[in-house]
Scaffold this active site. Structure first.
Site, PDB file in Angstrom:
ATOM      1  N   SER A  45      -4.357   1.760   1.665  1.00 37.92           N
ATOM      2  CA  SER A  45      -3.068   2.130   2.259  1.00 37.92           C
ATOM      3  C   SER A  45      -2.089   2.337   1.122  1.00 37.92           C
ATOM      4  CB  SER A  45      -2.606   1.037   3.233  1.00 37.92           C
ATOM      5  OG  SER A  45      -1.382   1.388   3.840  1.00 37.92           O
ATOM      6  N   HIS A  72      -4.207   5.279   5.377  1.00 40.33           N
ATOM      7  CA  HIS A  72      -3.085   5.525   6.269  1.00 40.33           C
ATOM      8  C   HIS A  72      -2.341   6.775   5.792  1.00 40.33           C
ATOM      9  CE1 HIS A  72      -2.952   0.949   7.335  1.00 40.33           C
ATOM     10  NE2 HIS A  72      -4.019   1.573   7.790  1.00 40.33           N
ATOM     11  N   ASP A 164      -4.816  -4.346   8.175  1.00 40.29           N
ATOM     12  CA  ASP A 164      -5.817  -3.399   8.651  1.00 40.29           C
ATOM     13  C   ASP A 164      -7.060  -3.483   7.765  1.00 40.29           C
ATOM     14  OD1 ASP A 164      -7.058  -1.434  10.061  1.00 40.29           O
ATOM     15  OD2 ASP A 164      -5.873   0.221   9.261  1.00 40.29           O
TER      16      ASP A 164
END
Length: 884
Positions: A45, A72, A164
Site C-alpha cells: 500500500s 491499493h 489489509d
C-alpha cells in the site's frame, strides 16, 4: 487442544473462486494442476513502490514462479504501476486481464478499481462490493490464493497503512504455505507488516532484497521433499515423528499423539522446508540443538485461523433451529442458557454466538428473563489473552456486516472492540479439551474444525465427552468438514448441512470418559514401547484401570497452590464448581466443612513434606452432611510429579451424638468442651467468610489489574499511532516548508523583475479592489501598503483620467484590452494599458493596469511639432544651399 481451523484432509470438497474470502477458512485447497506454477502473492500500500522495486530486483532471472502484485490504487486514475515496475526487472510485467492464465517467470499487476481472485491458476477480475475506503483487495486475493494453491503458495506483505493482508496471511498459513513480511523499521509505513508480525503469521521477517532468494530456496526445497505421507511400513520416519512428539511433550507438557499422523507431518514438513532440511531425522537433531524451534513448531500446530460468523448459512440455521426455540421455551424467571465453545482460538466464534443470541432474543422478546453464559476454552494461552481483550483488526469488516459492527462493536484506533455487554457474556479459560474436566449441563456445545486433526480414537472419546456434557435436549455444532462419524447412536442430525446435531439417548461407557493425563516420563515410556512393541492397551494396564475405577477411593492431584491437575473417581460429594468465572482451585470448589480443613492441611503437608490426615470431617450442610477421613500426601517420586500433592477422600462413620439428658455436675467438663467446640466451629465459619472475602477481593484486584493492563496496551497503541501521525505530519510540514521557500523565492524574483522594468503596474480584483501594486505605481497613485483591498475609486491619483473606472469595467465585460495615453496634472504622460487578468486555469480573475512613462517621448514629439510648424508660420520657403 486448540481449534486450528486448518484444512481438512485432501478429500474435502473444494470451493470456487467466487467464495474465495470464505473458502480459505472453510474448505480444502483446490487440487492444482502439476503444470501450474507456484504463485507468490504480494500485498503493498502506501510507500510500497520502493519495496516492490527492491523485491523484483532480488528475484532470480528465471525464478520458476509467478508474482501477483496487489496494491491499493486510486480507481479514478489510470494505473502506472506496470510501467514503473518494468523498469527494474527483466521479467515481463503485465496488468491483469479477466481470465488470464498464470505462467511462470512473469509479474502480474492488479488494475485499479478491481478485486482479484484465482481459480486453478487462472486470474479473474471482479467488481468490488465494499465502498471506497473499506475495500480489502489484498485479503481478498490472498484468501483466494490459499484456497486455490494450498501449501504451494507464498504470501508477502510490504509497506502500507492499516491491516489489509492479515486475514489473507492467516489463510495461507492455514494451508501450510509460506508467509514473509517486510521489517517494520525498513518499511516507509509499518502498519501492514506489523499487523502480520504481531498476529504471529510471518514465517520470515527479512529485508525485501533478500526475499526473492528465500522464496526460491523454499519452493525448491518443498518440491524436493514432495507431498509424501508417512505409512505404517516406514518405521524410520514414524519413529522420527514420534520422537518429535516426545520432544514437544517434554518442552510444552502437551501431547500431540492424538493428532493425525499426516496432519502432523504436513506441519513439520513446512518447518523443514523453511530450514532447508530433507529428512525427519535431520529435523529431530535440529530440534534437539535448537529448543526455540520447538516453541515455534508448537505455535505452528496450534495456529488458530478463525473468523466471525464463519459459514454464514450454518449460523443462520443455528439461530433459526436452535437459539429461537430456546428463547421461545416456556418462560422461567432468571433462566440461564449454558454454551461451551471448545477450541475457541482468539474468540471470534464465541463472540459470534453471543451476538447471534442477542439478535434472536431481541426478535423473540420472551416473557421471562433469559441469559446466555458462554464458556470458551482453548489450549493456546496467547490466543485466550487476545480473546479476552476483544480487539480485532479493521479487516473483520469483510466478515461482519455494517449493522453488526455498529451495534456490537466499538471502533477504536487499533480496529474494532467487542462492546462490553457482549464481552461479559463470554468467559474465557485455558483448557486442554482431551485432558481437563469438561463443562456440563450445556444447552449448546460448539466445536468447529477441531476433530479433523484428531485420530479416530480421540474423536470417539471427544464425542462421548460431548454427549456427557450436554443436557438431554442439547445441541452439538460442528465444522463444515466434520460429522459424528461412528457415534450416530449418541447424536442425531438436526440439520446435517449446517452440521447441527441433537443429543440422543445413547449410552456411553465409562472408559470413554477416562481422559487421563500422560504424566509418565515421556522419554522412558516411549523408548520402552519402541523396544518392546507392546500395545498400549495391555492386560496389566486394563486391570489397573478396573482397580482404580472400582476399588480406589476418590482423590485429587493438586499443586502447592491448590490448583486441581487431575481428578480420580467421583468427587461430586466433596467438590462443586463455584458460580461465576471458571476456577479449578480446590479452595474455591471444596464444599462446606472441607474447605477449612484443606486450608490448614494443605500448607502443613507442603511445609512438613509428610502425609497429614484428619478424620471425621463433616462435609456439606446440616440437611445433607456426611463424614469423611481426609489425607493429604506430598509426592516425591516419580520425578515429573515431584512437588504435587495427592488428596484422598475416604468415607467415615458418623460422629457419636452427645448425651443431651445428662445434667450431672460431673459432666460439666464435657459441657465445657462442647461449648469450646461450638466456639471453634464459629471461628472456622468466620475464618471461612474472611477467606471468601479475601478471595473475592483478590479476584476483583486481578480483574482490575487486567483492565489496567488492557488500558495500558490501548494507551501504548494510541501513543504509537500518535507517533506515527506525528511523523506523517512532520513529513507533510517539511514538504510544505519546501513549497513555501520556493514560493518566497518566486515572489522575490517576480518583484525584482517588475521593479527592474520601472513600469507602474496595478493588479485589481473582479470588484476592482487593489490586489497588488509595484513601487512605480506609487508615483501615480497615492498608495501605501495598507491600501491593498480598497476599491480603486477610493485611491487618489495624479492622472487626468476621469474615465479610468469605466474603461476598466468595460475590459472586464468585453474581455478585450485597450491602450490610451493619459496626462497627469503635473504635465507627465503615461501610456495606460488595461488587460484582463487570467490565472493558471485560464479563468478571468480581475484586471491588470500598466502605466508606462512616456513624458520624454511626448516632449520630443512636442518639440518636433514645433520645428515643423515654424516655417509654415513665417510663410517662406527654407533656404537651400546646393553646395551644402
Amino acid at each position: 487442544m486448540t481449534s486450528t481451523d486448518d484444512s481438512p484432509e485432501p478429500s474435502s470438497q473444494a470451493r470456487t473462486s467466487q467464495d474465495a474470502p470464505d473458502s480459505a477458512l472453510q474448505g480444502a485447497p483446490q487440487s492444482t494442476s502439476p503444470l501450474a506454477p507456484p504463485i507468490v502473492g504480494v500485498g503493498a500500500s502506501a510507500g510500497g513502490l520502493e519495496a516492490l522495486e527492491d523485491l523484483l530486483r532480488g528475484l532470480p532471472e528465471q525464478p520458476g514462479f509467478a508474482v501477483v502484485v496487489v496494491q491499493h490504487l486510486d480507481p479514478t486514475r489510470k494505473g502506472m504501476l506496470t510501467e514503473l515496475l518494468q523498469r527494474v526487472t527483466p521479467l515481463s510485467v503485465v496488468q491483469v486481464e479477466d481470465g488470464m492464465t498464470v505462467v511462470p517467470n512473469q509479474v502480474y499487476v492488479i488494475p485499479p478499481g478491481k478485486d482479484l481472485s484465482v481459480l486453478k491458476g487462472v486470474l479473474y477480475l471482479q467488481e468490488p462490493t465494499g465502498r471506497r475506503g473499506t475495500r480489502l483487495p489484498i485479503d481478498f486475493f490472498l484468501r483466494s490464493l490459499a484456497a486455490d494453491q494450498g501449501g504451494h503458495c507464498v504470501g508477502v506483505i510490504l509497506s502500507g497503512t492499516g491491516s489489509d493482508g492479515t486475514l489473507g496471511m492467516r489463510a495461507i498459513k492455514e494451508q501450510a504455505g509460506m508467509t514473509l513480511a517486510q521489517p517494520p523499521d525498513e518499511a516507509q509505513y509499518a502498519s501492514m507488516p506489523s499487523s502480520v508480525i504481531d498476529a504471529g503469521l510471518a514465517d520470515m521477517v527479512v529485508p525485501v532484497r533478500l526475499m526473492g532468494e528465500r522464496i526460491s530456496d523454499y519452493l525448491i526445497r518443498k518440491k524436493q521433499i514432495g507431498t509424501r505421507r508417512i505409512s505404517n511400513k516406514d518405521m524410520d520416519q514414524r519413529h522420527a515423528l514420534e520422537k518429535i512428539v516426545v520432544l514437544l511433550r517434554t518442552r510444552t507438557s502437551h501431547d500431540f499423539a492424538d493428532y493425525k499422523t499426516n496432519t502432523l507431518y504436513r506441519r513439520i514438513e513446512r518447518r523443514m522446508s523453511l530450514h532447508q532440511l530433507d529428512k525427519l531425522s535431520q529435523y529431530v537433531q535440529f530440534l534437539r540443538d535448537n529448543p526455540q524451534e520447538l516453541d515455534l513448531l508448537f505455535k505452528e500446530l496450534l495456529i488458530g485461523v478463525t473468523s466471525f460468523f464463519r459459514d454464514p448459512m450454518a449460523w443462520e440455521s443455528l439461530q433459526a433451529q436452535v437459539l429461537t426455540p430456546l428463547c421461545q421455551a416456556p418462560p422461567s424467571q432468571g433462566r440461564v442458557l449454558r454454551a461451551w465453545v471448545a477450541g475457541c482460538s482468539t474468540g471470534e466464534e464465541a463472540y459470534s454466538l453471543a451476538i447471534a443470541f442477542r439478535e434472536v432474543l431481541e426478535e423473540c422478546a420472551p416473557g421471562g428473563r433469559i441469559m446466555l453464559q458462554v464458556f470458551a476454552t482453548d489450549l493456546n494461552e496467547h490466543a485466550i489473552e487476545r480473546a479476552r481483550q476483544g480487539l480485532y483488526p479493521p479487516n473483520i469488516a469483510a466478515d461482519v456486516s455494517p449493522e453488526r459492527l455498529q451495534r456490537f462493536f466499538q471502533e477504536e484506533a487499533g480496529g474494532y472492540r467487542v462492546n462490553r455487554a457482549i464481552r461479559e457474556t463470554v468467559i474465557f479459560a485455558t483448557q486442554n479439551v482431551i485432558m481437563d474436566p469438561p463443562f456440563t449441563k450445556l444447552d449448546l456445545l460448539i466445536c468447529r474444525n477441531l476433530l479433523i486433526y484428531l485420530n479416530t480414537t480421540a474423536q470417539h472419546k471427544l464425542m462421548s465427552l460431548f454427549h456427557y456434557s450436554l443436557l438431554p435436549d442439547g445441541v452439538l455444532f460442528l465444522g463444515n468438514a466434520e460429522s459424528v462419524g461412528g457415534d450416530s447412536e449418541l447424536f442425531t442430525p438436526l440439520d446435517a448441512r449446517a452440521r447441527l446435531f441433537h443429543r440422543a439417548e445413547g449410552r456411553i461407557s465409562v472408559p470413554d470418559l477416562d481422559f487421563r493425563s500422560r504424566l509418565a516420563e515421556p522419554e522412558v515410556e516411549t523408548q520402552a514401547r519402541w523396544a518392546s512393541g507392546a500395545p498400549a492397551g495391555s492386560l496389566q494396564s486394563q486391570a489397573e484401570q478396573v482397580l482404580l475405577r472400582e476399588f480406589a477411593p476418590p482423590g485429587l492431584l493438586v499443586n502447592a497452590d491448590g490448583d486441581i491437575l487431575y481428578v480420580f473417581g467421583r468427587t461430586g460429594d466433596y467438590l462443586e464448581p463455584a458460580s461465576g468465572r471458571a476456577n479449578w482451585n480446590i479452595h474455591v470448589m471444596a464444599r462446606d466443612g472441607l474447605r477449612q480443613e484443606l486450608a490448614v492441611l494443605l500448607p502443613r503437608a507442603v511445609r512438613e513434606q509428610q502425609s497429614i490426615s484428619q478424620s471425621s470431617i463433616g462435609v456439606g450442610n446440616a440437611d445433607r452432611q456426611q463424614f469423611i477421613n481426609l489425607t493429604v500426601s506430598p509426592i516425591q517420586d516419580p520425578e515429573p510429579l515431584k512437588g504435587m500433592l495427592m488428596i484422598v477422600f475416604q468415607p467415615a462413620p458418623s460422629r457419636p451424638s452427645l448425651p443431651t439428658e445428662s445434667l450431672d455436675p460431673k459432666d460439666r467438663k464435657d459441657s465445657r468442651i462442647q461449648e469450646m467446640e461450638q466456639a471453634l466451629q464459629q471461628s472456622r465459619e468466620d475464618l471461612r467468610a474472611t477467606r471468601e472475602t479475601m478471595q473475592a477481593s483478590q479476584e476483583e484486584l486481578r480483574s482490575a489489574n487486567e483492565e489496567l493492563q488492557s488500558t495500558n496496551e490501548e494507551l501504548t497503541t494510541s501513543k504509537e499511532e500518535m507517533q506515527s501521525l506525528n511523523e506523517e505530519l512532520q513529513t507533510v510540514n517539511a514538504e510544505l516548508q519546501s513549497k513555501v521557500e520556493e514560493l518566497t523565492l518566486a515572489n522575490s524574483d517576480m518583484k525584482n523583475l517588475l521593479d527592474s522594468t520601472d513600469i507602474a503596474t496595478l493588479f485589481l480584483s473582479k470588484d476592482l479592489r487593489v490586489r497588488r501594486f509595484t513601487a512605480a505605481a506609487q508615483r501615480i497613485f497615492k498608495l501605501i501598503a495598507t491600501d491593498v483591498g480598497r476599491p480603486l475609486s477610493d485611491i487618489v491619483t495624479d492622472l487626468d483620467y476621469p474615465g479610468l473606472h469605466d474603461d476598466v469595467q468595460e475590459v472586464l465585460r468585453s474581455l478585450s484590452h485597450f491602450i490610451e495615453e493619459i496626462p497627469t496634472r503635473d504635465d507627465r504622460w503615461y501610456q495606460v494599458k488595461v488587460m484582463p487578468y487570467r490565472n493558471l486555469d485560464d479563468v478571468i480573475d480581475g484586471v491588470v493596469v500598466t502605466f508606462t512613462d512616456i513624458t520624454k517621448a511626448k516632449a520630443l514629439e512636442s518639440r518636433l511639432r514645433g520645428i515643423q510648424s515654424a516655417p509654415e508660420e513665417s510663410g517662406g520657403e527654407p533656404d537651400h544651399d546646393p553646395g551644402r
